[in-house]
Structures are given as structure tokens and as C-alpha cells.
Design an enzyme around this catalytic site. Structure first.
Site, PDB file in Angstrom:
ATOM      1  N   GLY A  19      12.551   1.646  31.710  1.00 17.43           N
ATOM      2  CA  GLY A  19      11.484   2.159  30.836  1.00 17.43           C
ATOM      3  C   GLY A  19      10.113   2.237  31.460  1.00 17.43           C
ATOM      4  CG  ASN A  21       8.641   7.930  34.049  1.00 18.25           C
ATOM      5  OD1 ASN A  21       7.514   8.276  34.389  1.00 18.25           O
ATOM      6  ND2 ASN A  21       9.693   8.063  34.837  1.00 18.25           N
ATOM      7  CG  ASN A 111      15.019  14.995  32.301  1.00 20.63           C
ATOM      8  OD1 ASN A 111      14.948  13.799  32.006  1.00 20.63           O
ATOM      9  ND2 ASN A 111      15.714  15.418  33.334  1.00 20.63           N
ATOM     10  CG  HIS A 113      15.638  15.811  38.265  1.00 19.39           C
ATOM     11  ND1 HIS A 113      16.830  15.206  37.900  1.00 19.39           N
ATOM     12  CD2 HIS A 113      15.836  16.328  39.504  1.00 19.39           C
ATOM     13  CE1 HIS A 113      17.704  15.358  38.883  1.00 19.39           C
ATOM     14  NE2 HIS A 113      17.133  16.035  39.865  1.00 19.39           N
ATOM     15  CG  ASP A 149      18.667  17.961  36.243  1.00 16.93           C
ATOM     16  OD1 ASP A 149      18.089  17.504  35.231  1.00 16.93           O
ATOM     17  OD2 ASP A 149      19.392  17.262  36.975  1.00 16.93           O
TER      18      ASP A 149
END
Length: 195
Positions: A19, A21, A111, A113, A149
Site C-alpha cells: 500500500g 502508493n 492503474n 504500472h 496494460d
């Protein structure tokens, strides 16, 4: 997307692990000028360290059993609706959302990545970049689509790969830039219709 511009956003963060981020997004949301509020945290892992941040900052959180994906997503969608969520931020969420869920949730899903997409979709991004002798790697915030992605890139930042870098040292460098990149990508969305 227009309705999200220039107003405060209710955000749900989906996590599976430590966690970090999530924590950077919570800190960003606490800034005086921030236009985001983290209303909801979803985790598929009851041992996720990120849940400690949910408790510390008194943010509503739910642990979802993903053994039956359809039921899990139905439950999540109910929580999102109940909490009037405008934007989902996936932050190390180790489950792939179904095309049906992505379509049903009309607002953006983001998201982060750990590669310079479109390079190195999926897992093991750091070792792949090192083995290919790339000079740079980095992180990408992108829109989630049914194709893994592959959604529109909102923001990217790169780091140099040194000859001495290992998978571990590169991961550490990239994680550091991720913490600044995610809030910056949300800022970008708030300023203009970029999705």
C-alpha cells in the site's frame, strides 16, 4: 468525463499488498489544495499491509473474497455506488477486473504500472528491462481497459537503469517515482478532459 473536471473527486483505491502508493495518495488528498477525497479502500488480501493505512486514517475499507469473481465484483460495485465513487485507482491490485465490471463502472479506472508502457506489460517488469539491457525504465499511469496494460497513457516518468542495478534496486527507484506520478496523473485529469 467532463463532469469530473474542476470538482472534488471521491476516489476508491484498490490494493493487494504493502500500500505504498495508497499512502502517497492519502497524503496527497490531505494537501490543502487537493481536490480528491479517498472514500473507500478495497483489498482482495486480508493480510495487505495497506489496510493499516486505512485504519490509521479512518478510511472505510472492505476485504473482498475473490474466490468467486462474479460475486466479488458485484459486491465491489455495490460499495462503489453506495459511496458515490468518481474514480478508481488500482495501486498494486493483483486481480484483473473483468470486461463486464469495467463497462459497468462508467467513470475512469486508473492503474499504475512499473514499466514504460507499451513495453513490458504484465509481471516481472524490472528483470525484463535489465535482461534486455534497456537504458531506461520507469512507471506509467494509464486507463484500465479489458486488454491488459493497454489503455490510454495519462502520464509516464522514466529512470535510468545503471549497470549496477538489480531487480531490487530498480524496483526501489521506480517505486519512488510512482509516489509522485500517481497524484500528478490525477491532477492532469482534473485540469482537462484527458480520457
Amino acid at each position: 468525463m467532463e463532469k469530473l473536471i474542476g470538482r472534488n473527486l471521491n476516489i476508491s483505491v484498490f490494493i493487494s499488498g504493502r500500500g505504498s502508493n495508497l499512502l502517497s495518495l492519502i497524503k496527497y488528498s490531505k494537501n490543502k489544495n487537493s481536490k480528491i477525497k479517498i472514500n473507500l479502500i478495497i483489498s482482495n488480501n486480508k493480510f495487505s499491509k495497506g489496510l493499516e493505512f486505512a485504519k490509521k486514517y479512518k478510511i472505510k475499507h472492505f476485504i473482498i473474497d475473490y474466490s468467486k469473481e462474479k460475486q466479488a465484483e458485484h459486491k465491489i460495485y455495490g460499495y462503489l455506488k453506495k459511496n458515490k465513487i468518481d474514480l478508481i485507482c488500482l495501486a498494486g491490485f493483483m486481480k484483473i477486473l473483468s470486461p463486464g465490471f469495467i463497462k459497468k463502472f462508467k467513470n475512469p479506472i486508473l492503474n499504475i504500472h512499473p514499466s514504460l508502457l507499451p513495453k513490458y506489460k504484465g509481471l516481472n517488469t524490472h528483470i525484463r528491462a535489465i535482461e534486455n539491457k534497456d537504458k531506461f525504465s520507469g512507471a506509467t499511469v494509464h486507463v484500465v481497459t479489458p486488454k491488459l496494460d493497454s489503455g490510454k497513457i495519462i502520464l509516464q516518468k522514466k529512470v535510468r537503469i545503471l549497470k549496477s542495478d538489480t531487480e531490487k534496486t530498480l524496483a526501489k527507484k521506480i517505486l519512488k517515482i510512482e509516489h509522485k506520478l500517481y497524484p500528478a496523473a490525477i491532477e492532469k485529469i482534473l485540469k482537462k478532459s484527458s480520457l
